[in-house]
Design a protein around this motif. Structure first.
Motif, PDB file in Angstrom:
ATOM      1  N   LEU A 267      51.965  49.331  35.056  1.00  0.00           N
ATOM      2  CA  LEU A 267      52.556  50.531  35.644  1.00  0.00           C
ATOM      3  C   LEU A 267      51.680  51.099  36.760  1.00  0.00           C
ATOM      4  CD1 LEU A 267      53.794  52.278  32.371  1.00  0.00           C
ATOM      5  CD2 LEU A 267      55.207  51.190  34.122  1.00  0.00           C
ATOM      6  N   ASP A 268      50.366  51.063  36.569  1.00  0.00           N
ATOM      7  CA  ASP A 268      49.462  51.551  37.612  1.00  0.00           C
ATOM      8  C   ASP A 268      49.560  50.705  38.871  1.00  0.00           C
ATOM      9  OD1 ASP A 268      48.588  53.595  36.013  1.00  0.00           O
ATOM     10  OD2 ASP A 268      46.801  52.552  35.302  1.00  0.00           O
TER      11      ASP A 268
ATOM     12  N   GLN B 230      60.761  52.572  24.709  1.00  0.00           N
ATOM     13  CA  GLN B 230      59.393  52.857  24.282  1.00  0.00           C
ATOM     14  C   GLN B 230      59.058  54.338  24.486  1.00  0.00           C
ATOM     15  OE1 GLN B 230      56.445  50.268  25.936  1.00  0.00           O
ATOM     16  NE2 GLN B 230      54.766  51.164  24.772  1.00  0.00           N
ATOM     17  N   VAL B 231      59.572  54.944  25.566  1.00  0.00           N
ATOM     18  CA  VAL B 231      59.365  56.386  25.772  1.00  0.00           C
ATOM     19  C   VAL B 231      59.916  57.175  24.592  1.00  0.00           C
ATOM     20  CG1 VAL B 231      60.114  58.353  27.163  1.00  0.00           C
ATOM     21  CG2 VAL B 231      59.264  56.299  28.290  1.00  0.00           C
ATOM     22  N   LEU B 232      61.150  56.876  24.212  1.00  0.00           N
ATOM     23  CA  LEU B 232      61.776  57.594  23.103  1.00  0.00           C
ATOM     24  C   LEU B 232      61.028  57.341  21.800  1.00  0.00           C
ATOM     25  CD1 LEU B 232      65.519  56.862  23.983  1.00  0.00           C
ATOM     26  CD2 LEU B 232      64.119  58.842  24.636  1.00  0.00           C
TER      27      LEU B 232
ATOM     28  N   ALA C 257      53.579  57.633  32.306  1.00  0.00           N
ATOM     29  CA  ALA C 257      53.584  56.596  33.333  1.00  0.00           C
ATOM     30  C   ALA C 257      54.978  55.985  33.493  1.00  0.00           C
ATOM     31  CB  ALA C 257      52.566  55.513  32.982  1.00  0.00           C
ATOM     32  N   ILE C 258      55.672  55.739  32.385  1.00  0.00           N
ATOM     33  CA  ILE C 258      57.019  55.158  32.467  1.00  0.00           C
ATOM     34  C   ILE C 258      57.990  56.158  33.084  1.00  0.00           C
ATOM     35  CG2 ILE C 258      58.962  54.323  31.104  1.00  0.00           C
ATOM     36  CD1 ILE C 258      56.960  53.146  29.132  1.00  0.00           C
TER      37      ILE C 258
ATOM     38  N   ILE D 218      57.613  64.843  33.023  1.00  0.00           N
ATOM     39  CA  ILE D 218      57.534  65.281  31.628  1.00  0.00           C
ATOM     40  C   ILE D 218      56.660  66.517  31.557  1.00  0.00           C
ATOM     41  CG2 ILE D 218      55.602  63.714  31.173  1.00  0.00           C
ATOM     42  CD1 ILE D 218      56.651  63.488  28.275  1.00  0.00           C
ATOM     43  N   ALA D 219      57.015  67.435  30.669  1.00  0.00           N
ATOM     44  CA  ALA D 219      56.266  68.685  30.516  1.00  0.00           C
ATOM     45  C   ALA D 219      56.112  68.993  29.031  1.00  0.00           C
ATOM     46  CB  ALA D 219      56.980  69.845  31.220  1.00  0.00           C
ATOM     47  N   LEU D 220      55.114  69.814  28.751  1.00  0.00           N
ATOM     48  CA  LEU D 220      54.804  70.208  27.369  1.00  0.00           C
ATOM     49  C   LEU D 220      54.726  71.717  27.283  1.00  0.00           C
ATOM     50  CD1 LEU D 220      53.719  69.832  24.420  1.00  0.00           C
ATOM     51  CD2 LEU D 220      51.429  69.653  25.443  1.00  0.00           C
TER      52      LEU D 220
END
Length: 502
Positions: free
Chosen positions: A342-343, A395-397, A471-472, A480-482
């Motif tokens: 991914l990088d 994989q994210v989920l 990364a994905i 994405i946030a928290l």
């Protein structure tokens, strides 16, 4: 539980040039305002000085005229009337006279514009008496017939009625001409001052703008650099201040030279950082590739050992631990390889897929593996289609749901929501667990960051799950946030929707 918007990042500063422009405009405004204030103060001083000087001169002329009137006019009159001098040849129009007895005006007259004598009203006599009582010498009095400057003659014996007694005489002349002159002067000074301020403001603004233009160009360079994404990747920092503006000897030149030197240092540091990142990525990728073969061999030999050799209880337990650790090491290596790809921006599979379907499958797997948790799923009725790699999005989920399972105690309720917002798919994974320590929240998406000290984790973690998720998501054009506090932790993923099918 409401969705959480992603925090603004460095790319959200598109209004920085406008803010810089407002700051420059404020500087110009301040300089022009100071110039206009100084000019206004000078003009005010000149106007007040001119007004007072001319007023004093005109008052002196009126006093001289009053003195001449007293000298040639009020003498012994054949009729014995003190006001007979008003009708004498050579007296000007609007001349006023009043007879005073014991300081009080008892009668008086004035010449109108036709030269006729008109008696003073009782109200005007009272005003003259009041003015003569308050001040000595000449004084100004507003009467019904206009504004007058009045003086009084000393008491003279034998000037009362019938030639006896003593009486005073007050003589006045109209000040309309002097007042008109002063009014015209004040109007002229005001108009000239306004014109001077207007011309100075326009000329000063142009001069200040021209003077500050080099500084604006320096600020523009700094603003463009500030808007560049410098946090990662290869950055070509080519912005520089024009050498013509970065000459020593002027304040702007010194600022330009310092900014160019700073940009050179930053450019070198960014290049060194990028080379270091590239070396680290190559090392991780190479090490991961090299580790896959011995790890596969270890797992194969442990399985062969289990099938071919008789083992005691302790031997079987040791073999199980070897298998568990090799499996954990294999998962870690696979995660590192994925991050390295991914990088490097490796091409990913592009497929049109239904995110709601992927989420339902991931939630069903989570229910099976974590029955002690309460799982709630909220999906829209219509498909939510995005473009992406199905394995990576799955994989994210899985990582988000596994994160909620691993770091919350039994009995925690995990809510999974998917909704549409404009041209975005918004996925929320929320739980009512103890929350993430605020000191850790800023680093949860960094590699090898663990929140175990803040949440009651029971399963071993590598600290790569959330970095892989970010990364994905970023590689798919999302973010994405928290948002976490005790009793509420929400991870919000936003992904662009697939374009409408043709």
């Amino acid at each position: 539980m409401t969705a959480v918007d992603a925090p603004a990042g460095p790319g959200d500063s598109e209004d920085a040039p406008q803010r810089a422009l407002r700051r420059r405009a404020s500087l110009r405004t301040a300089l022009v305002a100071v110039l206009l204030a100084a000019l206004a103060a000078v003009l005010l001083i000149v106007a007040v000085t001119t007004h007072v000087s001319l007023r004093s001169q005109l008052d002196a002329q009126l006093d001289a005229e009053l003195a001449r009137t007293l000298a040639r006019g009020p003498g012994p009159q054949p009729s014995g009337d003190l006001l007979a001098f008003l009708d004498a040849p050579g007296q000007g129009e609007y001349l006023l006279g009043a007879v005073l007895e014991d300081g009080t005006a008892v009668r008086g007259a004035w010449r109108d514009d036709d030269g006729d004598l008109e008696p003073l009203t009782a109200q005007d006599l009272a005003r003259i008496s009041a003015a003569l009582e308050e001040e000595d010498g000449t004084r100004d009095v507003s009467l019904s017939i206009g504004r007058y400057r009045i003086t009084e003659e000393d008491p003279v014996a034998g000037r009362g009625p019938g030639g006896g007694g003593a009486a005073e005489l007050a003589v006045g002349i109209r000040t309309d001409s002097a007042d008109l002159t002063i009014a015209r002067l004040d109007l002229t000074l005001a108009l000239v001052s306004l014109a001077a301020l207007l011309v100075t403001g326009l000329a000063g603004s142009a001069i200040v703008r021209r003077t500050l233009r080099p500084l604006e160009q320096v600020a523009s360079v700094a603003a463009r650099v500030a808007d560049m994404p410098l946090e990662q990747g290869s950055v070509a920092l080519t912005e520089r201040v024009d050498p013509e503006l970065a000459r020593a000897g002027t304040e702007v030149g010194e600022v330009g030279r310092a900014l160019n030197a700073l940009l050179e240092n930053v450019d070198g540091a960014l290049d060194a950082r990028h080379r270091s990142e590239e070396r680290m990525r190559r090392f991780i990728a190479d090490a991961s590739h090299e580790l896959r073969t011995p790890l596969t061999a270890i797992r194969g030999y442990t399985e062969l050992l289990r099938m071919t050799e008789p083992l005691g209880d302790r031997g079987a337990e040791s073999l199980e631990r070897m298998e568990a650790q090799s499996a954990r090491m294999t998962a870690l290596v696979e995660d590192l390889l994925l991050l390295a790809r991914l990088d490097d921006g490796a091409p990913r599979e592009q497929q049109r897929l239904d995110l709601a379907e992927l989420l339902m499958e991931a939630a069903m797997d989570a229910r099976v593996t974590a029955r002690e948790h309460t799982w709630r799923l909220d999906l829209p009725d219509e498909p939510v289609e995005v473009l992406g790699d199905p394995r990576q999005l799955a994989q994210v989920l899985a990582n988000l749901l596994s994160n909620a399972r691993k770091h919350t105690p039994a009995g925690t309720t995990v809510q999974v929501r998917l909704r549409l917002h404009g041209r975005e798919a918004v996925l929320e994974v929320a739980d009512d667990g103890p929350g993430i320590d605020p000191s850790v929240q800023g680093d949860v998406f960094d590699r090898f960051t663990r929140a175990d000290r803040a949440r009651s984790g029971r399963d071993g973690t590598t600290g790569l799950g959330l970095p892989i998720v970010r990364a994905i998501v970023v590689s798919h054009g999302g973010d994405i946030a928290l948002d976490s506090r005790p009793g509420s932790t929400v991870f919000t993923v936003r992904l662009p929707l697939a374009p409408p099918a043709v």
